[in-house]
Scaffold this motif. Structure first.
Motif, PDB file in Angstrom:
ATOM      1  N   TYR A   1      -2.630  -1.426  12.453  1.00 52.18           N
ATOM      2  CA  TYR A   1      -1.378  -2.025  11.984  1.00 52.18           C
ATOM      3  C   TYR A   1      -1.212  -1.718  10.501  1.00 52.18           C
ATOM      4  O   TYR A   1      -1.923  -2.271   9.658  1.00 52.18           O
ATOM      5  N   LEU A   2      -0.291  -0.816  10.199  1.00 48.35           N
ATOM      6  CA  LEU A   2       0.002  -0.422   8.820  1.00 48.35           C
ATOM      7  C   LEU A   2       1.422  -0.815   8.437  1.00 48.35           C
ATOM      8  O   LEU A   2       1.984  -0.272   7.489  1.00 48.35           O
ATOM      9  N   ASN A   3       1.994  -1.760   9.152  1.00 45.50           N
ATOM     10  CA  ASN A   3       3.372  -2.181   8.912  1.00 45.50           C
ATOM     11  C   ASN A   3       3.501  -2.970   7.607  1.00 45.50           C
ATOM     12  O   ASN A   3       2.521  -3.477   7.071  1.00 45.50           O
ATOM     13  N   ASP A   4       4.734  -3.017   7.111  1.00 47.21           N
ATOM     14  CA  ASP A   4       5.078  -3.802   5.915  1.00 47.21           C
ATOM     15  C   ASP A   4       4.302  -3.339   4.689  1.00 47.21           C
ATOM     16  O   ASP A   4       3.730  -4.149   3.957  1.00 47.21           O
TER      17      ASP A   4
ATOM     18  N   ARG B   1       4.058   8.688   3.563  1.00 42.30           N
ATOM     19  CA  ARG B   1       3.625   9.720   4.488  1.00 42.30           C
ATOM     20  C   ARG B   1       2.384   9.258   5.238  1.00 42.30           C
ATOM     21  O   ARG B   1       1.633   8.389   4.774  1.00 42.30           O
ATOM     22  N   ILE B   2       2.191   9.858   6.403  1.00 45.48           N
ATOM     23  CA  ILE B   2       0.982   9.675   7.195  1.00 45.48           C
ATOM     24  C   ILE B   2       0.341  11.049   7.318  1.00 45.48           C
ATOM     25  O   ILE B   2       0.987  12.001   7.767  1.00 45.48           O
ATOM     26  N   PRO B   3      -0.930  11.201   6.934  1.00 42.43           N
ATOM     27  CA  PRO B   3      -1.560  12.527   6.951  1.00 42.43           C
ATOM     28  C   PRO B   3      -1.873  13.000   8.372  1.00 42.43           C
ATOM     29  O   PRO B   3      -2.001  12.190   9.298  1.00 42.43           O
TER      30      PRO B   3
ATOM     31  N   LYS C   1       8.204   3.414   4.146  1.00 43.36           N
ATOM     32  CA  LYS C   1       9.166   4.330   3.531  1.00 43.36           C
ATOM     33  C   LYS C   1       8.941   5.758   4.020  1.00 43.36           C
ATOM     34  O   LYS C   1       9.142   6.721   3.287  1.00 43.36           O
ATOM     35  N   LEU C   2       8.564   5.866   5.279  1.00 39.10           N
ATOM     36  CA  LEU C   2       8.257   7.168   5.857  1.00 39.10           C
ATOM     37  C   LEU C   2       9.516   8.000   6.034  1.00 39.10           C
ATOM     38  O   LEU C   2      10.517   7.523   6.577  1.00 39.10           O
ATOM     39  N   ARG C   3       9.466   9.239   5.605  1.00 33.18           N
ATOM     40  CA  ARG C   3      10.581  10.174   5.778  1.00 33.18           C
ATOM     41  C   ARG C   3      10.287  11.225   6.843  1.00 33.18           C
ATOM     42  O   ARG C   3      11.192  11.929   7.277  1.00 33.18           O
ATOM     43  N   SER C   4       9.038  11.325   7.249  1.00 32.28           N
ATOM     44  CA  SER C   4       8.664  12.282   8.295  1.00 32.28           C
ATOM     45  C   SER C   4       7.347  11.832   8.917  1.00 32.28           C
ATOM     46  O   SER C   4       6.632  10.983   8.364  1.00 32.28           O
ATOM     47  N   LEU C   5       7.042  12.435  10.055  1.00 28.82           N
ATOM     48  CA  LEU C   5       5.786  12.164  10.748  1.00 28.82           C
ATOM     49  C   LEU C   5       5.059  13.479  10.962  1.00 28.82           C
ATOM     50  O   LEU C   5       5.695  14.508  11.207  1.00 28.82           O
TER      51      LEU C   5
ATOM     52  N   ILE D   1       0.833  -1.204   0.000  1.00 32.15           N
ATOM     53  CA  ILE D   1       0.000   0.000   0.000  1.00 32.15           C
ATOM     54  C   ILE D   1       0.868   1.255   0.000  1.00 32.15           C
ATOM     55  O   ILE D   1       1.790   1.386   0.798  1.00 32.15           O
ATOM     56  N   LYS D   2       0.546   2.196  -0.899  1.00 32.41           N
ATOM     57  CA  LYS D   2       1.263   3.466  -0.965  1.00 32.41           C
ATOM     58  C   LYS D   2       0.410   4.637  -0.477  1.00 32.41           C
ATOM     59  O   LYS D   2       0.952   5.650  -0.032  1.00 32.41           O
ATOM     60  N   ASN D   3      -0.899   4.490  -0.587  1.00 31.16           N
ATOM     61  CA  ASN D   3      -1.809   5.560  -0.183  1.00 31.16           C
ATOM     62  C   ASN D   3      -2.933   4.982   0.662  1.00 31.16           C
ATOM     63  O   ASN D   3      -3.357   3.839   0.457  1.00 31.16           O
ATOM     64  N   LEU D   4      -3.404   5.768   1.601  1.00 30.43           N
ATOM     65  CA  LEU D   4      -4.480   5.353   2.494  1.00 30.43           C
ATOM     66  C   LEU D   4      -5.757   6.111   2.160  1.00 30.43           C
ATOM     67  O   LEU D   4      -5.719   7.311   1.877  1.00 30.43           O
ATOM     68  N   SER D   5      -6.865   5.417   2.204  1.00 31.95           N
ATOM     69  CA  SER D   5      -8.156   6.045   1.932  1.00 31.95           C
ATOM     70  C   SER D   5      -8.505   7.031   3.042  1.00 31.95           C
ATOM     71  O   SER D   5      -8.331   6.732   4.227  1.00 31.95           O
ATOM     72  N   PRO D   6      -8.996   8.225   2.698  1.00 25.34           N
ATOM     73  CA  PRO D   6      -9.427   9.185   3.733  1.00 25.34           C
ATOM     74  C   PRO D   6     -10.500   8.613   4.646  1.00 25.34           C
ATOM     75  O   PRO D   6     -10.648   9.060   5.781  1.00 25.34           O
ATOM     76  N   GLY D   7     -11.242   7.607   4.154  1.00 27.71           N
ATOM     77  CA  GLY D   7     -12.273   7.002   4.982  1.00 27.71           C
ATOM     78  C   GLY D   7     -11.721   6.271   6.185  1.00 27.71           C
ATOM     79  O   GLY D   7     -12.461   6.028   7.156  1.00 27.71           O
ATOM     80  N   LEU D   8     -10.429   5.947   6.149  1.00 32.26           N
ATOM     81  CA  LEU D   8      -9.811   5.248   7.275  1.00 32.26           C
ATOM     82  C   LEU D   8      -9.900   6.066   8.552  1.00 32.26           C
ATOM     83  O   LEU D   8     -10.087   5.516   9.644  1.00 32.26           O
ATOM     84  N   TRP D   9      -9.813   7.381   8.417  1.00 36.01           N
ATOM     85  CA  TRP D   9      -9.780   8.240   9.606  1.00 36.01           C
ATOM     86  C   TRP D   9     -11.166   8.444  10.205  1.00 36.01           C
ATOM     87  O   TRP D   9     -11.307   9.086  11.237  1.00 36.01           O
TER      88      TRP D   9
END
Length: 240
Positions: free
Chosen positions: A71-74, A79-81, A99-103, A54-62
């Motif tokens: 658990y969003l590992n592996d 990025r995490i919004p 592959k997170l470069r910032s939080l 997974i590269k992008n997360l659905s806005p509905g997740l929030w």
């Protein structure tokens, strides 16, 4: 096998068992039968695991604000919004092996978080807002190109707590004044009877002995210091 080897094996086994239990997934499930659905029975799933490429997360997740574990590992997340702060009930968050470069700074608003796994990403710095996670007990940082100033604290005994304290003490806070204090009218004013008007100012000042980091883990140490608190009180009285 010698006694020494046996003891070493037992310790390693205990360590693996502890690590496994620390982030143990709740994989038990139950599929409702047609009869249960007809009877109005509902399901409750407080944990969610999304694993793959997974590269992008659905806005509905929030919108799933009932979640206590995510658990969003592996995955291949870059990025995490900031919207992750909407998941106020989270106690476990696993972002390892991405592959997170910032939080986002908003991750510090997850005040119920107990476990945060960030292993094996590309993080070179951490937001100081992490210091606001006063209930955090377990944090994973290995496998990130973090600076020696961060890792030297983290690798100490009780390093997670020390690192969070360091970040909280160095977190910039707004300089805007506190909201005005509301006045309490104890009785209606009678214009027909003689009245002496006066103002009462009352403070419930926390004793210095009880203003400790142990009791107020969400508060920076400098703000708990009596000299700082005394100055703020005197300034408000003088400019009242």
């Amino acid at each position: 096998m010698s006694n020494t080897s046996s003891r070493m094996f037992d310790k390693a086994l205990i360590r693996r068992e502890t690590d496994r239990e620390r982030l143990e997934r709740n994989r038990t499930h139950h599929i409702l039968s047609p009869e249960e659905i007809a009877a109005g029975k509902t399901t409750h799933w407080p944990e969610l695991e999304i694993t793959g490429t997974i590269k992008n997360l659905s806005p509905g997740l929030w919108n799933l604000q009932h979640l206590t574990a995510l658990y969003l590992n592996d995955n291949s997340l870059y990025r995490i919004p900031p919207s992750i702060a909407l998941l106020q009930n989270l106690k476990r968050l696993d972002l390892a092996n991405n592959k997170l470069r910032s939080l986002p700074a908003e991750i510090g608003d997850l005040c119920n978080l107990r476990e945060l796994m960030l292993n094996n990403n590309y993080l070179r710095a951490l937001p100081y807002e992490l210091g606001k996670l006063f209930q955090l007990q377990v944090m994973g940082l290995k496998g990130n190109p973090l600076g020696s100033d961060i890792m030297s604290i983290f690798t100490e005994v009780n390093g997670t707590r020390k690192l969070l304290d360091f970040m909280l003490d160095n977190l910039g806070v707004p300089t805007s004044p506190p909201p005005p204090r509301p006045w309490m009218q104890l009785a209606p004013l009678d214009r027909n009877s003689p009245t002496a008007l006066f103002t009462v100012m009352c403070y419930n000042v926390l004793c210095d002995r009880y203003a400790t980091r142990g009791l107020y883990g969400y508060c920076p140490q400098w703000a708990l210091n009596w000299e700082y608190r005394k100055k703020m009180i005197l300034d408000e009285i003088k400019h009242f």
